[in-house]
Each structure stands twice: as C-alpha cells, then as structure tokens.
Design a protein around this motif. Structure first.
Motif, mmCIF file in Angstrom:
data_model
loop_
_atom_site.group_PDB
_atom_site.id
_atom_site.type_symbol
_atom_site.label_atom_id
_atom_site.label_comp_id
_atom_site.label_asym_id
_atom_site.label_seq_id
_atom_site.Cartn_x
_atom_site.Cartn_y
_atom_site.Cartn_z
ATOM 1 N N SER A 14 -26.219 16.279 20.625
ATOM 2 C CA SER A 14 -26.484 15.067 19.840
ATOM 3 C C SER A 14 -27.455 15.346 18.704
ATOM 4 O O SER A 14 -27.316 14.808 17.605
ATOM 5 C CB SER A 14 -27.039 13.958 20.735
ATOM 6 O OG SER A 14 -26.070 13.526 21.651
ATOM 7 N N ILE A 15 -28.431 16.206 18.961
ATOM 8 C CA ILE A 15 -29.390 16.570 17.913
ATOM 9 C C ILE A 15 -28.673 17.306 16.792
ATOM 10 O O ILE A 15 -28.845 16.986 15.611
ATOM 11 C CB ILE A 15 -30.537 17.417 18.496
ATOM 12 C CG1 ILE A 15 -31.427 16.525 19.378
ATOM 13 C CG2 ILE A 15 -31.354 18.092 17.384
ATOM 14 C CD1 ILE A 15 -32.429 17.266 20.218
ATOM 15 N N TYR A 16 -27.847 18.293 17.147
ATOM 16 C CA TYR A 16 -27.129 19.037 16.109
ATOM 17 C C TYR A 16 -26.150 18.146 15.359
ATOM 18 O O TYR A 16 -25.937 18.325 14.157
ATOM 19 C CB TYR A 16 -26.450 20.270 16.699
ATOM 20 C CG TYR A 16 -27.438 21.380 16.954
ATOM 21 C CD1 TYR A 16 -28.185 21.920 15.915
ATOM 22 C CD2 TYR A 16 -27.646 21.878 18.232
ATOM 23 C CE1 TYR A 16 -29.115 22.927 16.134
ATOM 24 C CE2 TYR A 16 -28.572 22.887 18.456
ATOM 25 C CZ TYR A 16 -29.298 23.408 17.406
ATOM 26 O OH TYR A 16 -30.221 24.401 17.628
ATOM 27 N N PRO A 21 -24.247 17.138 8.227
ATOM 28 C CA PRO A 21 -23.766 16.138 7.264
ATOM 29 C C PRO A 21 -22.296 15.770 7.439
ATOM 30 O O PRO A 21 -21.865 14.703 7.031
ATOM 31 C CB PRO A 21 -23.994 16.793 5.900
ATOM 32 C CG PRO A 21 -25.019 17.841 6.148
ATOM 33 C CD PRO A 21 -24.825 18.303 7.565
ATOM 34 N N GLY A 22 -21.513 16.629 8.084
ATOM 35 C CA GLY A 22 -20.101 16.346 8.304
ATOM 36 C C GLY A 22 -19.842 15.515 9.552
ATOM 37 O O GLY A 22 -18.700 15.123 9.818
ATOM 38 N N TYR A 26 -24.435 11.858 11.699
ATOM 39 C CA TYR A 26 -25.453 12.432 10.815
ATOM 40 C C TYR A 26 -26.539 11.402 10.524
ATOM 41 O O TYR A 26 -26.274 10.235 10.266
ATOM 42 C CB TYR A 26 -24.812 12.888 9.508
ATOM 43 C CG TYR A 26 -25.795 13.405 8.490
ATOM 44 C CD1 TYR A 26 -26.525 14.557 8.720
ATOM 45 C CD2 TYR A 26 -25.989 12.741 7.287
ATOM 46 C CE1 TYR A 26 -27.422 15.044 7.780
ATOM 47 C CE2 TYR A 26 -26.879 13.225 6.339
ATOM 48 C CZ TYR A 26 -27.595 14.373 6.593
ATOM 49 O OH TYR A 26 -28.481 14.847 5.666
ATOM 50 N N ASP A 27 -27.783 11.862 10.578
ATOM 51 C CA ASP A 27 -28.934 11.007 10.287
ATOM 52 C C ASP A 27 -29.829 11.762 9.305
ATOM 53 O O ASP A 27 -30.524 12.702 9.693
ATOM 54 C CB ASP A 27 -29.691 10.685 11.572
ATOM 55 C CG ASP A 27 -30.904 9.800 11.359
ATOM 56 O OD1 ASP A 27 -31.274 9.529 10.198
ATOM 57 O OD2 ASP A 27 -31.493 9.379 12.372
ATOM 58 N N GLU A 28 -29.787 11.343 8.055
ATOM 59 C CA GLU A 28 -30.576 12.053 7.036
ATOM 60 C C GLU A 28 -32.071 11.964 7.280
ATOM 61 O O GLU A 28 -32.840 12.731 6.713
ATOM 62 C CB GLU A 28 -30.236 11.556 5.638
ATOM 63 C CG GLU A 28 -30.608 10.131 5.381
ATOM 64 C CD GLU A 28 -30.208 9.678 3.981
ATOM 65 O OE1 GLU A 28 -30.761 8.658 3.542
ATOM 66 O OE2 GLU A 28 -29.375 10.329 3.346
ATOM 67 N N THR A 29 -32.517 11.035 8.131
ATOM 68 C CA THR A 29 -33.942 10.902 8.413
ATOM 69 C C THR A 29 -34.396 11.781 9.569
ATOM 70 O O THR A 29 -35.593 11.912 9.798
ATOM 71 C CB THR A 29 -34.316 9.440 8.733
ATOM 72 O OG1 THR A 29 -33.725 9.060 9.980
ATOM 73 C CG2 THR A 29 -33.869 8.506 7.616
ATOM 74 N N PHE A 30 -33.456 12.377 10.304
ATOM 75 C CA PHE A 30 -33.842 13.209 11.447
ATOM 76 C C PHE A 30 -34.563 14.459 10.945
ATOM 77 O O PHE A 30 -34.131 15.075 9.983
ATOM 78 C CB PHE A 30 -32.612 13.614 12.264
ATOM 79 C CG PHE A 30 -32.968 14.150 13.629
ATOM 80 C CD1 PHE A 30 -33.192 13.281 14.674
ATOM 81 C CD2 PHE A 30 -33.103 15.504 13.844
ATOM 82 C CE1 PHE A 30 -33.539 13.764 15.930
ATOM 83 C CE2 PHE A 30 -33.452 15.999 15.092
ATOM 84 C CZ PHE A 30 -33.668 15.126 16.139
ATOM 85 N N PRO A 31 -35.680 14.840 11.599
ATOM 86 C CA PRO A 31 -36.428 16.025 11.155
ATOM 87 C C PRO A 31 -35.525 17.260 11.100
ATOM 88 O O PRO A 31 -34.758 17.518 12.017
ATOM 89 C CB PRO A 31 -37.507 16.188 12.228
ATOM 90 C CG PRO A 31 -37.645 14.843 12.843
ATOM 91 C CD PRO A 31 -36.290 14.211 12.767
ATOM 92 N N LYS A 32 -35.618 18.006 10.002
ATOM 93 C CA LYS A 32 -34.717 19.134 9.773
ATOM 94 C C LYS A 32 -35.066 20.386 10.572
ATOM 95 O O LYS A 32 -34.208 21.183 10.878
ATOM 96 C CB LYS A 32 -34.678 19.495 8.289
ATOM 97 C CG LYS A 32 -34.251 18.348 7.400
ATOM 98 C CD LYS A 32 -32.848 17.876 7.719
ATOM 99 C CE LYS A 32 -32.405 16.800 6.769
ATOM 100 N NZ LYS A 32 -32.115 15.534 7.366
ATOM 101 N N GLY A 33 -36.299 20.601 10.871
ATOM 102 C CA GLY A 33 -36.669 21.813 11.589
ATOM 103 C C GLY A 33 -36.736 23.014 10.664
ATOM 104 O O GLY A 33 -36.539 22.912 9.462
#
Length: 66
Positions: A14-16, A21-22, A26-33
């Motif tokens: 779920s995190i990945y 983006p595909g 997708y959650d653009e606000t999720f921390p990118k790491g």
C-alpha cells in the motif's frame, strides 16, 4: 519499512502504491523517502520520521504547525 508500516497503518504494498504515480492510490502528499547507501544495487529506502508524523497528522486533520 516495518517501522513505517506501523506508523502509517499501511502494508508495504500500500505504501509503494501511494508512491507510484501510475497507481490509482497515488498520494502526492505521502513522504517520498530517500535511498540508503550509494550502491547501484541497493534498494533500501528510508523516511524522515518528522515527515511521516506530519503526513499522519494531516491525514487525521491535525496538521502540526512547523
């Protein structure tokens, strides 16, 4: 990754999905790491705890003012 899963209450897949983006999740606000290590073969990632906590608080409607 296990600590991140516990903090956000999501599975690894779920995190990945939130980072992809595909993905419909997708959650653009999720921390990118960030990548850990400098080897081209290294796939380990890390996340800043403060970014994760900020995201969790935002999801709960309690954004902490920095």
């Amino acid at each position: 990754m296990q600590a991140l899963c516990r903090m956000v209450g999501l599975s690894k897949s779920s995190i990945y999905a939130r980072l992809d983006p595909g993905s419909p999740y997708y959650d653009e606000t999720f921390p990118k790491g960030f990548k850990i290590g400098n080897s081209g073969r290294c796939r380990a990632r890390g996340w800043y705890e403060a970014d994760v906590v900020r995201w969790v608080n935002a999801q709960a409607g309690k954004e902490v003012m920095a």
